[in-house]
Every structure is written in C-alpha cells, then in structure tokens.
Design an enzyme around this catalytic site. Structure first.
Site, PDB file in Angstrom:
ATOM      1  N   ASN A   1       0.767  -1.251   0.130  1.00 65.12           N
ATOM      2  CA  ASN A   1       0.081  -0.207  -0.056  1.00 65.12           C
ATOM      3  C   ASN A   1       0.693   1.156   0.042  1.00 65.12           C
ATOM      4  OD1 ASN A   1      -2.690   1.398   0.968  1.00 65.12           O
ATOM      5  ND2 ASN A   1      -0.932   1.966   2.544  1.00 65.12           N
TER       6      ASN A   1
ATOM      7  N   LYS B   1       1.420   2.748 -11.811  1.00 66.70           N
ATOM      8  CA  LYS B   1       0.224   1.809 -11.632  1.00 66.70           C
ATOM      9  C   LYS B   1      -0.161   0.464 -12.610  1.00 66.70           C
ATOM     10  CE  LYS B   1      -0.773   3.440  -7.319  1.00 66.70           C
ATOM     11  NZ  LYS B   1      -0.739   2.409  -6.120  1.00 66.70           N
TER      12      LYS B   1
ATOM     13  N   ALA C   1       1.793   5.188 -15.283  1.00 61.71           N
ATOM     14  CA  ALA C   1       2.707   3.951 -15.726  1.00 61.71           C
ATOM     15  C   ALA C   1       3.080   2.934 -14.619  1.00 61.71           C
ATOM     16  CB  ALA C   1       3.921   4.497 -16.202  1.00 61.71           C
TER      17      ALA C   1
ATOM     18  N   TYR D   1       3.295   8.249 -12.208  1.00 61.21           N
ATOM     19  CA  TYR D   1       2.342   7.565 -11.426  1.00 61.21           C
ATOM     20  C   TYR D   1       1.456   6.518 -12.222  1.00 61.21           C
ATOM     21  CZ  TYR D   1      -0.883   6.831  -7.822  1.00 61.21           C
ATOM     22  OH  TYR D   1      -1.971   6.513  -6.704  1.00 61.21           O
TER      23      TYR D   1
HETATM   24  N1  LIG Z   1      -5.873   8.242  -1.345  1.00 65.09           N
HETATM   25  C1  LIG Z   1      -6.351   8.127  -2.705  1.00 65.09           C
HETATM   26  O1  LIG Z   1      -7.020   8.964  -3.193  1.00 65.09           O
HETATM   27  C2  LIG Z   1      -5.806   7.085  -3.584  1.00 65.09           C
HETATM   28  C3  LIG Z   1      -6.468   6.955  -4.771  1.00 65.09           C
HETATM   29  C4  LIG Z   1      -5.895   5.950  -5.750  1.00 65.09           C
HETATM   30  C5  LIG Z   1      -4.752   4.866  -5.197  1.00 65.09           C
HETATM   31  N2  LIG Z   1      -4.359   5.125  -3.829  1.00 65.09           N
HETATM   32  C6  LIG Z   1      -3.184   4.394  -3.428  1.00 65.09           C
HETATM   33  O2  LIG Z   1      -3.622   3.995  -1.996  1.00 65.09           O
HETATM   34  C7  LIG Z   1      -2.191   3.659  -1.448  1.00 65.09           C
HETATM   35  C8  LIG Z   1      -2.292   4.555  -0.335  1.00 65.09           C
HETATM   36  O3  LIG Z   1      -2.322   5.626  -0.534  1.00 65.09           O
HETATM   37  P1  LIG Z   1      -2.761   6.866   0.666  1.00 65.09           P
HETATM   38  O4  LIG Z   1      -3.298   8.142  -0.030  1.00 65.09           O
HETATM   39  O5  LIG Z   1      -3.381   6.319   1.705  1.00 65.09           O
HETATM   40  O6  LIG Z   1      -1.242   7.646   0.915  1.00 65.09           O
HETATM   41  P2  LIG Z   1      -0.882   8.447   2.158  1.00 65.09           P
HETATM   42  O7  LIG Z   1      -2.235   8.835   3.103  1.00 65.09           O
HETATM   43  O8  LIG Z   1      -0.024   9.613   1.599  1.00 65.09           O
HETATM   44  O9  LIG Z   1      -0.116   7.438   2.827  1.00 65.09           O
HETATM   45  C9  LIG Z   1       1.427   7.017   2.835  1.00 65.09           C
HETATM   46  C10 LIG Z   1       1.603   6.019   3.557  1.00 65.09           C
HETATM   47  O10 LIG Z   1       2.905   5.136   2.838  1.00 65.09           O
HETATM   48  C11 LIG Z   1       4.218   5.485   3.963  1.00 65.09           C
HETATM   49  N3  LIG Z   1       5.387   5.574   3.058  1.00 65.09           N
HETATM   50  C12 LIG Z   1       6.004   6.644   2.425  1.00 65.09           C
HETATM   51  N4  LIG Z   1       6.918   6.442   2.196  1.00 65.09           N
HETATM   52  C13 LIG Z   1       7.532   5.188   2.697  1.00 65.09           C
HETATM   53  C14 LIG Z   1       8.545   4.419   2.501  1.00 65.09           C
HETATM   54  N5  LIG Z   1       9.750   4.750   1.816  1.00 65.09           N
HETATM   55  N6  LIG Z   1       8.462   3.047   3.173  1.00 65.09           N
HETATM   56  C15 LIG Z   1       7.190   2.958   3.679  1.00 65.09           C
HETATM   57  N7  LIG Z   1       6.224   3.505   3.883  1.00 65.09           N
HETATM   58  C16 LIG Z   1       6.425   4.654   3.402  1.00 65.09           C
HETATM   59  C17 LIG Z   1       3.663   6.625   4.698  1.00 65.09           C
HETATM   60  O11 LIG Z   1       4.396   6.495   6.116  1.00 65.09           O
HETATM   61  P3  LIG Z   1       4.600   7.741   7.018  1.00 65.09           P
HETATM   62  O12 LIG Z   1       3.696   8.787   7.115  1.00 65.09           O
HETATM   63  O13 LIG Z   1       5.046   6.815   8.351  1.00 65.09           O
HETATM   64  O14 LIG Z   1       6.210   8.198   6.489  1.00 65.09           O
HETATM   65  C18 LIG Z   1       2.100   6.381   4.952  1.00 65.09           C
HETATM   66  O15 LIG Z   1       1.698   5.673   5.980  1.00 65.09           O
HETATM   67  C19 LIG Z   1      -1.170   4.169  -2.533  1.00 65.09           C
HETATM   68  O16 LIG Z   1      -0.887   2.964  -3.128  1.00 65.09           O
HETATM   69  C20 LIG Z   1      -1.837   4.897  -3.310  1.00 65.09           C
HETATM   70  O17 LIG Z   1      -1.391   5.003  -4.628  1.00 65.09           O
HETATM   71  C21 LIG Z   1      -4.640   6.256  -3.017  1.00 65.09           C
END
Ligand SMILES: NC(=O)c1ccc[n+]([C@@H]2O[C@H](COP(=O)([O-])OP(=O)(O)OC[C@H]3O[C@@H](n4cnc5c(N)ncnc54)[C@H](OP(=O)(O)O)[C@@H]3O)[C@@H](O)[C@H]2O)c1
Length: 251
Positions: free
Chosen positions: A92, A162, A160, A158
């Site tokens: 994730n 995904k 590409a 991003y």
């Molecule tokens: N939210 C959306 O709208 C959305 C839509 C489509 C897909 N997604 C996908 O869903 C997933 C989660 O997205 P999100 O929006 O929940 O992201 P987010 O709120 O920005 O959270 C990102 C998480 O990844 C961790 N992280 C960052 N760099 C890291 C590293 N080098 N090693 C380990 N952990 C790391 C962060 O940890 P720390 O905070 O502890 O640094 C945080 O827990 C992603 O794959 C994203 O592409 C999200």
C-alpha cells in the site's frame, strides 16, 4: 458475506495513516494480527496499535523504507518474529505524487514511482513467498489506482507505475494460482485522506461530477474490499482488479 480470517497475520505497508491505517484497522477487526509498517510516522503507528489493542486485536508497528531490499528483509523478519508468518501482504505504501508535465518529467521521476509500485512489491513478495508456499496459503493484495484506466494528464510517471503494478498482479496470479496463493489489486478512486486536507471543495465537486455515484469514497470503502479479498470468502478469486470508485471506471 463472511470475512472470516481469524488467527492469520497481515503485513500492511504504509499503514501509519491514510488508506493503510484504515486497512490495518479493518483487518484487525476481522481477527487478523496486523504488522503495521511506517516510514516517518512512529507516533501515528503506535497510536494505531493501541487503538487495535483497545478493540481486542493484535498489532505491532515496524519502521522500514519499503524501497530498500535490506530494510524489507528486516521488516519481514521482525514482523514474523513478533506476530507469526505473514499470510496476507497488502502493498500500500506510497511516496509523494507530484503532478508534472511531460517536459518536467525525468527518468528519475519515473523511477521514484516504480520503486513503490514495482520494486517494493517484488521484494516484499519474495520475502514472504517461501513461508506462504510452505503453508499453501497466501493473499497478496496490491493497492493500485483508477488512474491507469483514466490516464490522468501530468501524471504519467504515477499512471505508468500503477499500470505496471496491475501487470505484476496478473502475472503473479497465474504463476501462483496452483499454490493456494491469490493475488489481486484493489483500485481506489480519489479517496480523501490526511494529505488532501487542503484541497478546496470546487476540486472535490469537479471530481464527483463525473463519478456515477456522485460522491467521494471513504478509506473504509477500500479497507472493506481489502478485508474481503484477504478472507476465506475470496478463496476462488485471483488476478482481479477490484475498482472501489463509485463506478468511475465502468467499462
Ligand atoms: N488516497 C487516494 O485518493 C488514493 C487513490 C488511488 C490509489 N491510492 C493508493 O493507495 C495507497 C495509499 O495511499 P494514501 O493516499 O493512503 O497515501 P498516504 O496517506 O500519503 O500514506 C502513505 C503511507 O505510505 C508510507 N510511506 C511513505 N514512504 C514510505 C517508504 N519509503 N517506506 C514505507 N512506507 C512509506 C507513509 O508512512 P509515514 O507517514 O509513516 O512516513 C504513509 O503511511 C497508495 O498505493 C496510493 O497510490 C490512493
């Protein structure tokens, strides 16, 4: 629909906040022990473990950069020593996702995304695969995105990455299908999380105007889909992309 998954152990990367935190909470609520990986958010990860414990679940937090091979090996070693062999891997974690024109993009900016969505999933799977194969059970759930179907502009690195993650999912699913290990991808739409706090209402409205269900999703919507795919109820489902986006990518 039952989501019985008790006594199993999940590793959720990037679970200190956002979708990962919701996924960790939901898996814990379904009876799974949860290894919560974080990068910088030690306090948030600890708070989440405490919340899970207060609700009768079991979780522990592990710091690691999931782009680094040695750190992934340590993460899996520590998580397995603390909570048991990993049955459920949820890939994730994400880093920053800046919008950039084609002219602004570089190979490095593409690698930045590929590290999260190709390198990290591969190294994580390789780390947990031996014990999954031994036990003849595993659930690998990649968190993808609807952007691959939508082809969002100024976002090619991003998008590409995904798309590549979906390719991994399908190939791994076929390769691992005879072993009892399923591999699926959950593709969320735009789900506001902490990092979207500053986004103005106009931008949210412009997005939902095109969504058939006409509203934003919530982290829990994604978490429920992941918990289903992780459960015994999903035992005959592999290689699939499950969109959680109010119908935004109906084809
Ligand atoms: N939210 C959306 O709208 C959305 C839509 C489509 C897909 N997604 C996908 O869903 C997933 C989660 O997205 P999100 O929006 O929940 O992201 P987010 O709120 O920005 O959270 C990102 C998480 O990844 C961790 N992280 C960052 N760099 C890291 C590293 N080098 N090693 C380990 N952990 C790391 C962060 O940890 P720390 O905070 O502890 O640094 C945080 O827990 C992603 O794959 C994203 O592409 C999200």
């Amino acid at each position: 629909m039952s989501t019985q998954t008790s006594k199993r152990t999940a590793l959720v990367t990037g679970a200190s906040r956002g979708l990962g935190a919701a996924i960790a909470l939901e898996l814990a609520a379904s009876g799974v022990n949860v290894a919560i990986n974080y990068f910088n958010g030690a306090n948030l990860a600890d708070d989440l473990c405490q919340q899970i414990a207060e609700r009768g679940g079991r979780a522990a937090a592990f710091q690691a950069d999931v782009r680094d091979e040695a750190e992934i090996a340590r993460l899996v070693r520590e998580a397995e020593a603390s909570l048991g062999a990993i049955d459920i891997l949820v890939v994730n974690a994400t880093g920053p996702q800046p919008f950039q024109s084609i002219e602004e993009q570089t190979w490095r900016s593409h690698l930045d995304q590929l590290e999260f969505f190709v390198k990290s999933p591969l190294l994580l799977l390789q780390a947990v695969l031996p014990t999954m194969k031994q036990r003849g059970f595993g659930r690998v759930i990649n968190i993808g995105s609807e952007v691959f179907e939508l082809g969002n502009p100024r976002f090619a690195n991003y998008v590409a990455a995904k798309g590549a993650q979906l390719g991994l999912t399908r190939s791994w699913a076929r390769e691992l299908a005879p072993t009892g290990i399923t591999v699926n991808l959950v593709a969320p739409g735009w789900i506001p999380v902490e990092r979207h706090a500053g986004v103005d209402q106009q931008e949210l409205d412009a997005y939902t105007a095109d969504v058939p269900m006409q509203h934003m999703g919530q982290p829990l919507d994604v978490a429920k889909a992941v918990a289903f795919l992780a459960s015994d109820s999903a035992r005959f489902i592999t290689g699939q992309r499950l969109a959680v986006n109010g119908g935004n990518t109906i084809s």
